[in-house]
Enzyme design. Structure first.
Site, PDB file in Angstrom:
ATOM      1  N   ARG A  51       0.691  -1.334   0.146  1.00 58.13           N
ATOM      2  CA  ARG A  51       0.408  -0.119   0.450  1.00 58.13           C
ATOM      3  C   ARG A  51       0.851   1.226   0.357  1.00 58.13           C
ATOM      4  NH1 ARG A  51      -2.562  -4.130   1.458  1.00 58.13           N
ATOM      5  NH2 ARG A  51      -0.818  -4.168   3.113  1.00 58.13           N
ATOM      6  N   THR A  52       1.961   1.070   0.680  1.00 57.88           N
ATOM      7  CA  THR A  52       2.296   2.689   1.123  1.00 57.88           C
ATOM      8  C   THR A  52       3.270   3.067   0.262  1.00 57.88           C
ATOM      9  OG1 THR A  52       2.104   2.123   3.104  1.00 57.88           O
ATOM     10  CG2 THR A  52       3.614   4.279   2.812  1.00 57.88           C
ATOM     11  N   LYS A  81      26.746  -2.746   0.986  1.00 56.70           N
ATOM     12  CA  LYS A  81      27.551  -2.359   0.541  1.00 56.70           C
ATOM     13  C   LYS A  81      28.043  -1.659   2.269  1.00 56.70           C
ATOM     14  CE  LYS A  81      27.379  -2.495  -3.995  1.00 56.70           C
ATOM     15  NZ  LYS A  81      28.110  -1.410  -5.176  1.00 56.70           N
ATOM     16  N   ARG A 102      11.500   3.837   3.826  1.00 58.15           N
ATOM     17  CA  ARG A 102      10.697   3.228   4.816  1.00 58.15           C
ATOM     18  C   ARG A 102      11.759   2.801   5.317  1.00 58.15           C
ATOM     19  NH1 ARG A 102       5.739  -0.947   4.498  1.00 58.15           N
ATOM     20  NH2 ARG A 102       4.335   0.547   5.644  1.00 58.15           N
ATOM     21  N   HIS A 130       4.449   5.653  11.567  1.00 61.28           N
ATOM     22  CA  HIS A 130       4.174   5.463  10.845  1.00 61.28           C
ATOM     23  C   HIS A 130       3.121   6.667   9.782  1.00 61.28           C
ATOM     24  CE1 HIS A 130       3.004   4.381   6.897  1.00 61.28           C
ATOM     25  NE2 HIS A 130       2.433   2.473   6.894  1.00 61.28           N
TER      26      HIS A 130
END
Ligand code: CP
Length: 300
Positions: A51-52, A81, A102, A130
């Site tokens: 969704r996000t 890395k 995120r 969130h």
């Protein structure tokens, strides 16, 4: 520079404005379709999302922006890395005008914003916050219940690791006469810092062990998934499953929300019940995120 980092950054007036603007953008989408024609949005997701990520990308495209995106930055970016979030932002700011991030770290969005090179939008930071989810949750509650002051809300499931719950509680605490009920097993109880925050705002927090302990006329049941990706071990008996039998013990005006994805904690048999609002809730996120993108660029 404007960032969207935490639900803490919003006042009640901000929320009222965002709700109003979300309706305006939703109902006049053509008017906004070229507002970000000159912008490139970088979308960096170090954790999975349906969704996000896709709603932020769709929001950007609907506003005329272009996107550069890494859907699995944890393995497909130079984070593997050892590159830091700060260095990543310094580099990407040479390509893009804003970044949606995120990440598994609670501090990721704040770290990204500390570089202060471009607006950062927090799309989920560890078990912490969130904020765009909580804004769409508040928008949905306002649309479905017509008000937020005076509502009774039950938070259910994983109150410990559920970042959507943590962000939502911060926003609910801006309203008057809110009652919050927490339904979970002890291992997934709400962390004390959130109980203290509610107390400071004059909100009583009541813990429960069974659906039967919740008021029958509760306004919102906010169900959540057990966040198995955030801990080792089993979680037996941690779910409080909502099926038709459970739902039918509540008022016809009680609404069921869930940030999604769901697993087994909401039975699909209730999906067609008018009180099941979670798919509508997810769809609302598209328009809320359009507003947030316009806001960080001062285009609304
Ligand atoms: N609600 C939410 O954050 O869903 P995704 O993980 O699919 O983005």
């Amino acid at each position: 520079m404007k960032h969207i980092l935490s639900s803490d950054q919003f006042t009640r007036e901000d929320l009222e404005e965002i709700i109003e603007l979300t309706d305006k953008v939703r109902n006049n989408q053509k008017e906004y379709s070229h507002k970000l024609d000159d912008k490139i949005i970088a979308v960096m997701f170090y954790e999975p999302s349906t969704r996000t990520r896709l709603s932020f990308e769709t929001a950007a495209l609907k506003l005329g922006a272009k996107i550069i995106t890494t859907e699995n930055a944890n393995v497909a970016s130079s984070a593997t890395k050892g590159e830091t979030i700060e260095d990543t932002v310094k580099i990407i700011s040479g390509y893009a005008d804003a970044m949606v991030i995120r990440h598994r770290s609670d501090t990721s969005a704040v770290q990204a914003a500390s570089v202060n090179k471009m607006p950062i939008l927090n799309a989920g930071a560890g078990k912490g916050e969130h904020p765009s989810q909580s804004l769409l949750d508040i928008y949905t509650i306002k649309k479905k219940k017509g008000k937020i002051d005076g509502i009774k809300v039950a938070i259910v499931g994983d109150l410990k690791y559920g970042r959507t719950i943590h962000s939502l509680l911060r926003l609910l605490s801006l309203y008057d006469n809110i009652e919050v009920y927490g339904l979970s097993i002890d291992a997934f109880a709400l962390p004390q810092e959130y109980i203290d925050m509610l107390k400071e705002k004059g909100i009583e927090y009541k813990t429960c062990n069974r659906f039967e302990e919740l008021p029958r006329d509760i306004d919102v049941i906010y169900q959540t998934r057990i966040q198995t990706e955030r801990f080792e071990g089993n979680f037996e008996n941690a779910e409080f499953i909502i099926d038709q039998k459970v739902l039918d013990t509540f008022s016809k005006d009680t609404i069921i929300l869930h940030p999604l994805p769901r697993v087994t904690e909401i039975s699909p048999e209730i999906d067609d019940d008018p009180r099941a609002c979670y798919f509508e809730q997810a769809h609302n996120g598209l328009f809320v995120r359009m507003v947030l993108l316009l806001k960080v660029f001062d285009r609304i």
